[in-house]
Every structure is written in C-alpha cells, then in structure tokens.
Design a protein around this motif. Structure first.
Motif, PDB file in Angstrom:
ATOM      1  N   SER A 145       4.857  13.841 -53.323  1.00 49.26           N
ATOM      2  CA  SER A 145       4.000  12.703 -52.974  1.00 49.26           C
ATOM      3  C   SER A 145       2.909  13.177 -52.024  1.00 49.26           C
ATOM      4  N   GLN A 201       4.502  14.054 -48.735  1.00 53.70           N
ATOM      5  CA  GLN A 201       5.246  15.317 -48.771  1.00 53.70           C
ATOM      6  C   GLN A 201       4.299  16.510 -48.794  1.00 53.70           C
ATOM      7  N   SER A 218      19.252   9.701 -50.524  1.00 54.61           N
ATOM      8  CA  SER A 218      18.795   9.974 -49.152  1.00 54.61           C
ATOM      9  C   SER A 218      19.471  11.182 -48.520  1.00 54.61           C
ATOM     10  N   CYS A 278      12.093  24.951 -45.361  1.00 55.70           N
ATOM     11  CA  CYS A 278      12.336  23.849 -46.289  1.00 55.70           C
ATOM     12  C   CYS A 278      12.839  24.411 -47.611  1.00 55.70           C
ATOM     13  N   ALA A 337      15.298  17.752 -54.884  1.00 52.94           N
ATOM     14  CA  ALA A 337      15.330  17.144 -53.555  1.00 52.94           C
ATOM     15  C   ALA A 337      14.664  18.082 -52.556  1.00 52.94           C
ATOM     16  N   PRO A 342      20.023  15.094 -44.720  1.00 55.22           N
ATOM     17  CA  PRO A 342      18.909  14.202 -45.083  1.00 55.22           C
ATOM     18  C   PRO A 342      17.932  14.908 -46.021  1.00 55.22           C
ATOM     19  N   ALA A 343      17.536  14.225 -47.109  1.00 57.70           N
ATOM     20  CA  ALA A 343      16.657  14.815 -48.109  1.00 57.70           C
ATOM     21  C   ALA A 343      15.799  13.727 -48.739  1.00 57.70           C
ATOM     22  N   GLU A 344      14.724  14.169 -49.399  1.00 57.59           N
ATOM     23  CA  GLU A 344      13.820  13.248 -50.075  1.00 57.59           C
ATOM     24  C   GLU A 344      13.722  13.627 -51.546  1.00 57.59           C
ATOM     25  N   LEU A 345      13.606  12.616 -52.381  1.00 60.02           N
ATOM     26  CA  LEU A 345      13.429  12.848 -53.805  1.00 60.02           C
ATOM     27  C   LEU A 345      12.048  13.456 -54.050  1.00 60.02           C
TER      28      LEU A 345
END
Length: 370
Positions: free
Chosen positions: A103, A106, A144, A161, A175, A207-210
């Motif tokens: 995104s 991101q 999440s 990361c 993720a 904790p992670a993001e799609l």
C-alpha cells in the motif's frame, strides 16, 4: 534489433566495477568468511552512497528511479566481486514485493529506508526440507499476527523487515513483518557460504500487515521470484565470468614441463567450455532483462530460462576453476572457494535448479497448449 545495454548503462557498469574493485577485494570477502561478522557494513554503506540499493525504486520513495536494466548491470558487478552484502534479499526480493503489492503507507514506511540502505529486508518462504507450496504452508496469518517458523532465510538474522509467505484466511498470503518488533525470535545458521548469512525465524503472534490481497500470496510470490530470478542470473554471470578470468590468469602464469599450462589442449578445452556456458547464460539473461524492463508477458518463461542456464553456468565455471588450479585450487588459501561457495548458495536461493527447469518446461507446455 540491438539487445545490448546502452552507453549510459555501460558507464554505470564501469562505475560499479571500479567501486567494487576499490572496496571489495578478495581480502574484503575473506574478512567476512573468516569471522562471525554477517556482512560488510562499510561496503553496504558505500553502495548506498552510490545509490545502488535504490536504482529501481521510484524517486517518490527515495530511490533513483533508473530502471531494471540499470539494476541488472549493478547485479552483474556484485556477482563478479562476490560482494558480502544482503543486496539480493533487500533489493531484488523485499523491495520488489513492496513495489508490487504494498500500500502507499507500506511503501512510504519502508522503501525510503531500503533505498538508502538504512534498513535491510528479506523474503521468507521455506519451512523445512520439503518444497514449499500454497497447500503445505504451516505458518499462519490471522489478519494481524503471524505464527510459525521459517528456515534458511537469507539475511534473516540482520534484516529489519521480512516479507513472509503464510497461510491466511482464504489461502496463501504475503505478510509484512517488522523483525525488530515483538513476537520474533531469530537464530543464525551456518551454510556453505558464510559471506551470505541465513537464519531460522520463529514468529509467535508477531504483529504483521497483509501485503497485497487475501489469497493472492502464492501468485505474488511467483511474480516476485520471476523478477529476482533475472537479477540473480546477472549476479551468477558476473561470478562465472570472474571464475573464468581467474582460471585463465592462473593457467597463463603456471608452468609445468617447461611451458605454461595454458598451452595444453586439455586446459584450453576447459576454458572454452566455461566460456560457452557463460555466453549461453548471458543470452538467456539478456532475454530476461528485456522481459523484466518491458513488463512483458514473456517474463515467466524468460526468467525460468535465465535462472536455469545461469545456475548451470556458475556451477560449472566455479568447479572448473578449481580444476584448472590443480591441487592448490582446493586449499583455503586459494580464492577459488569464494566462487564455488557463492555458486552453491545462489543455486538454491529461489529454489533448486531442478525446480526452475521443471517450471520452464511447464510454462513452455502451457504456452504451446494455449
């Protein structure tokens, strides 16, 4: 048609070669090989000052916005120098995944750091000895948080990361994880080439993001790997050319029975065979570079062809380089080992040679059946 690089791209290649000749000698590589230091931080900083990490990253996200052809020529010189830096993990994989599926938030959060070398990225897929697939993923992502374990993650011990392939609510997902956050444990593992560090990474509700859309993780992973396959092929060609030059130089200096061993027909044939393999790989890599730079529909086939031929070429060149050196080629003091070890690691970085050759056949069959 002219399939060669432009004059500007050749100038960039020459600039990269001079920089690496000055800052990445075999002594530099051995300093990492002989110690527990995971990578050369000064070299990494120097590459960032040259702007190489951000070559293909758009200017709006802190990169140079040059393009993939420029990144290909940089990759070739990094391979030639056997550079002990996490370039492929951070640039070819993590940055590409963010560019492809991230995104705006991101991208803004991570790409400027990756482009400047401030942050290092990695890509985690494997979970054990079995080939990874969309159906056997044990690592899970609940929307999440991430739970599971990834093994043999290249540069996973030093990355900030990670892009992780996991099993989501509707199939495989990618993720994005901050490895410096909670729920992440890392353990460095030794491989045949300690100039490229690897790690086992355990996620415990980290904790992670799609990244991208739900259920598209496997297709995104394949697209990222196709792009990385072309770039790593250029690294392998650079290494194969360096191995050939090393073998030629040694045979021109070594005397046996009163004459240079380069004058013996058997060694001439060895060097000629290396050259032929290198040029075949270069041809496939150039095809891949064209497909990558134009975002052609032929990229999947071109990438598989480039990957398969580059693995063969570097493996063969590194082995024959040892043979050309004779008994001294097997010793720790000889630099032949640097290319042999790097060739071994790169041939497994994105999956084995067999996997990519099978993939090439499958993709050709699908194209012919269409």
């Amino acid at each position: 048609m002219n399939f060669d690089f432009s004059d500007e791209q050749k100038m960039l290649r020459d600039q990269a070669r001079r920089f690496l000749e000055d800052n990445c000698s075999s002594e530099t590589v051995r300093a990492i090989l002989d110690t527990d230091t995971p990578y050369d931080a000064n070299l990494w900083k120097g590459l960032a000052e040259m702007g190489f990490q951000g070559a293909a990253i758009p200017e709006e996200f802190g990169g140079l916005g040059l393009g993939y052809l420029e990144l290909c020529v940089i990759a070739e010189e990094l391979g030639r120098a056997v550079a002990p830096v996490p370039f492929s993990s951070s640039v070819y994989l993590a940055s590409e995944a963010l560019l492809m599926a991230g995104s705006d938030a991101q991208k803004s959060a991570w790409l400027p750091k990756l482009a400047s070398g401030e942050a290092i990225g990695c890509f985690a897929t494997a979970e054990g000895n079995q080939p990874v697939s969309a159906k056997n993923l044990a690592t899970s992502f609940d929307g999440s948080a991430l739970t599971g374990q990834k093994v043999a993650v290249a540069d996973g011990d030093i990355a900030d990361c990670a892009i992780v392939l996991a099993n989501g609510k509707s199939g495989a997902v990618l993720a994005l994880v901050d490895l410096n956050g909670e729920g992440v444990e890392r353990r460095t593992v030794r491989t045949v080439d300690s100039t490229r560090s690897h790690a086992v990474i355990t996620f415990n509700k980290a904790p992670a993001e799609l990244l991208g859309d739900e259920g598209e993780g496997w297709s995104l992973k394949e697209r990222v790997f196709d792009r990385a396959a072309v770039l790593i092929a250029f690294e392998q060609i650079g290494g194969a050319d360096a191995a050939l030059a090393m073998a030629k130089d040694y045979t021109m200096e070594r005397y046996a029975f009163g004459r240079k061993i380069a004058s013996f027909q058997a060694l001439k044939h060895k060097l000629a065979d290396i050259y032929i393999g290198n040029e075949l790989a270069r041809s496939n890599a150039y095809y891949g570079a064209w497909a990558l730079s134009t975002d052609s529909a032929e990229l999947p086939i071109a990438a598989a062809g480039a990957r398969a031929s580059a693995c063969d070429a570097y493996d063969f060149a590194s082995q024959e380089n040892i043979q050309a050196h004779g008994g001294i080629g097997y010793t720790w003091e000889a630099d032949c080992q640097l290319h042999y070890k790097r060739a071994r690691v790169l041939s497994l970085t994105l999956g084995s040679k067999r996997y990519w050759k099978d993939l090439l056949i499958t993709r050709l069959e699908q194209k012919n059946a269409a």
